[in-house]
Scaffold this active site. Sequence first.
Site, PDB file in Angstrom:
ATOM      1  N   HIS A 155       3.055  55.222 -56.352  1.00 36.71           N
ATOM      2  CA  HIS A 155       3.109  54.306 -57.647  1.00 36.71           C
ATOM      3  C   HIS A 155       2.681  55.227 -59.241  1.00 36.71           C
ATOM      4  O   HIS A 155       2.256  54.966 -60.267  1.00 36.71           O
ATOM      5  CB  HIS A 155       3.114  53.358 -58.434  1.00 36.71           C
ATOM      6  CG  HIS A 155       3.752  52.314 -56.949  1.00 36.71           C
ATOM      7  ND1 HIS A 155       4.857  52.046 -56.916  1.00 36.71           N
ATOM      8  CD2 HIS A 155       2.978  52.048 -55.947  1.00 36.71           C
ATOM      9  CE1 HIS A 155       4.442  50.577 -55.661  1.00 36.71           C
ATOM     10  NE2 HIS A 155       3.706  51.592 -55.251  1.00 36.71           N
ATOM     11  N   SER A 276       5.348  80.937 -74.708  1.00 35.94           N
ATOM     12  CA  SER A 276       6.371  80.214 -75.485  1.00 35.94           C
ATOM     13  C   SER A 276       6.456  81.378 -76.921  1.00 35.94           C
ATOM     14  O   SER A 276       5.720  82.211 -76.988  1.00 35.94           O
ATOM     15  CB  SER A 276       5.629  78.915 -76.130  1.00 35.94           C
ATOM     16  OG  SER A 276       6.293  78.904 -77.815  1.00 35.94           O
ATOM     17  N   LYS A 282       0.418  78.846 -75.095  1.00 37.11           N
ATOM     18  CA  LYS A 282       1.419  78.262 -74.630  1.00 37.11           C
ATOM     19  C   LYS A 282       1.091  79.292 -73.778  1.00 37.11           C
ATOM     20  O   LYS A 282       2.022  80.123 -72.832  1.00 37.11           O
ATOM     21  CB  LYS A 282       3.425  77.909 -74.697  1.00 37.11           C
ATOM     22  CG  LYS A 282       2.973  76.285 -75.799  1.00 37.11           C
ATOM     23  CD  LYS A 282       2.319  75.681 -74.970  1.00 37.11           C
ATOM     24  CE  LYS A 282       2.840  74.543 -74.042  1.00 37.11           C
ATOM     25  NZ  LYS A 282       4.879  74.287 -74.646  1.00 37.11           N
ATOM     26  N   GLU A 289       9.861  74.263 -63.488  1.00 37.11           N
ATOM     27  CA  GLU A 289      10.788  73.206 -64.107  1.00 37.11           C
ATOM     28  C   GLU A 289      12.406  73.302 -63.482  1.00 37.11           C
ATOM     29  O   GLU A 289      13.216  72.428 -63.391  1.00 37.11           O
ATOM     30  CB  GLU A 289      10.914  73.814 -65.146  1.00 37.11           C
ATOM     31  CG  GLU A 289       9.534  72.514 -65.953  1.00 37.11           C
ATOM     32  CD  GLU A 289       8.817  73.268 -67.423  1.00 37.11           C
ATOM     33  OE1 GLU A 289       9.897  73.228 -68.255  1.00 37.11           O
ATOM     34  OE2 GLU A 289       7.704  73.842 -67.823  1.00 37.11           O
TER      35      GLU A 289
END
Length: 475
Positions: A155, A276, A282, A289
């Site tokens: 969980h 980025s 970044k 992803e």
Amino acid sequence: MSLWGGRFSEEPADAVFALSRSVHFDWRLAPYDLRASLAHLAVLESSGLLTSEVSAKIRGALLELIEEVASGAFTYNDTDEDVHSALERGLTEKLGEIGGSLRAGRSRNDQVATDLRLYAIDAMLGIAQMTIALQQALLSKADEYADAPAVGFTHMQHAQPVLFGHELAKHAHAFNRDLDRIDDWFIRTSVSPLGSGALAGSSLPLSPEATAAALGFKKSAGNSIDAVSDRDFVAEALFVTSMIGMHLSRIGEEWCIWATTEFGWAQVSDSHSTGSSIMPQKKNPDMAELARGKAGRLVGNLTGVLTMLKGLPFAYNRDLQEDKEPLFDSFDTLALVLPAVTGMVSTTHFDRARMAASAPTGYSLATEIADFLVRAHVPFASAHEAAGKCVALAENKKIELHEISDADLSSIHPALTPDIRGVLTVEGALASRTTYGGTAPAALARQLAILKSEVSAFEANFSAKSNAFSGMMSA
Ligand code: ARG
């Protein structure tokens, strides 16, 4: 140039041609179509339908076309409808009228089903090999972190300590199941539709069994009507590729979480992350992803084809032309994602200290207390209750479980003697998980050894299949 001049007095309207046309995507079937034509030619010759002189000319032209298609010297033009008509044009340009001989006993219906099976087998072998490479990357990372404790989650909450190698190895198990599915898919895909003609078989003395064997299929289809309309192998391939994509997406999700500043477990390499355009600090896990995102596309391809097939009458219907783009797209997508994820896995560095620090936190050793009591013959429900009280007490006093006093322990349960502290360590908890498939160091070592031999067996199996396939294609 259409293939049906005789009974028509008009050429197809532009809109008809535009909608019918598939050559811009089915051209990739050309090498398989040519190979299947060689097999069909051999049967036309051996049955005496073509003289050996004519056959030799056609064989020569087909072999030339194989070279020319590979080099790009021959390709489709604006008037070709599909790969089959384009290649017949190629033959006719070389040979004149006898270039049309191969249509005897063959229809585009059995032809396209045969080509697509050969293509799918070839592409699936590539996917199997890329999947194995990813497993090998996971296994070598699992070896590297076989002794690194970390907290494990259920969980998304701290559950019990595990070895991080155990976490990494789990993904290799998932891909083992995918490879198993691929192996099983071969059984139903290795069936040749060639010889089924349009739908009813042929009145000519063909030998579907001989063409099946020449093309490396295990057998020839048992029903010509089924053979030209069966696309189960496409739907199954799309399912198998969706499962692989789904497994990749779960790796992607983990990597995204592990790479957050809050976790700080994974440092993805510069070569496998992106920056980025506005925020100079970044470093984004875009490969993870994209692995997560592409899974949606793979499932979309599967549902698209199943929906197209649903309720479709037998035998061939033009709807079936819609089987190709999703299949090509799914194989192409995985061929992009698998190597990128493999590279990401191999080049990620994990922070042992942060993972080890997480291992005992969130009272992840509470199960040890319950198990300790069970070993002292306390029924599990009461043991669970007592362990829960220990957690409540520790939480209240803002201490760790091993810091609970002897007096508090025995007041919670008389069987909670001070030697409970012996099991309230990450090392103790890990070492005790010795069941088959458990996370104890020895169990993990055994698991990794078994996994490696399973992956090697898949590697041998699929490389034998690949060699047989390339042998057939070059014969
Ligand atoms: N381009 C077609 C396809 O991909 C080939 C078969 C066409 N057959 C036919 N009867 N029109 O399915």
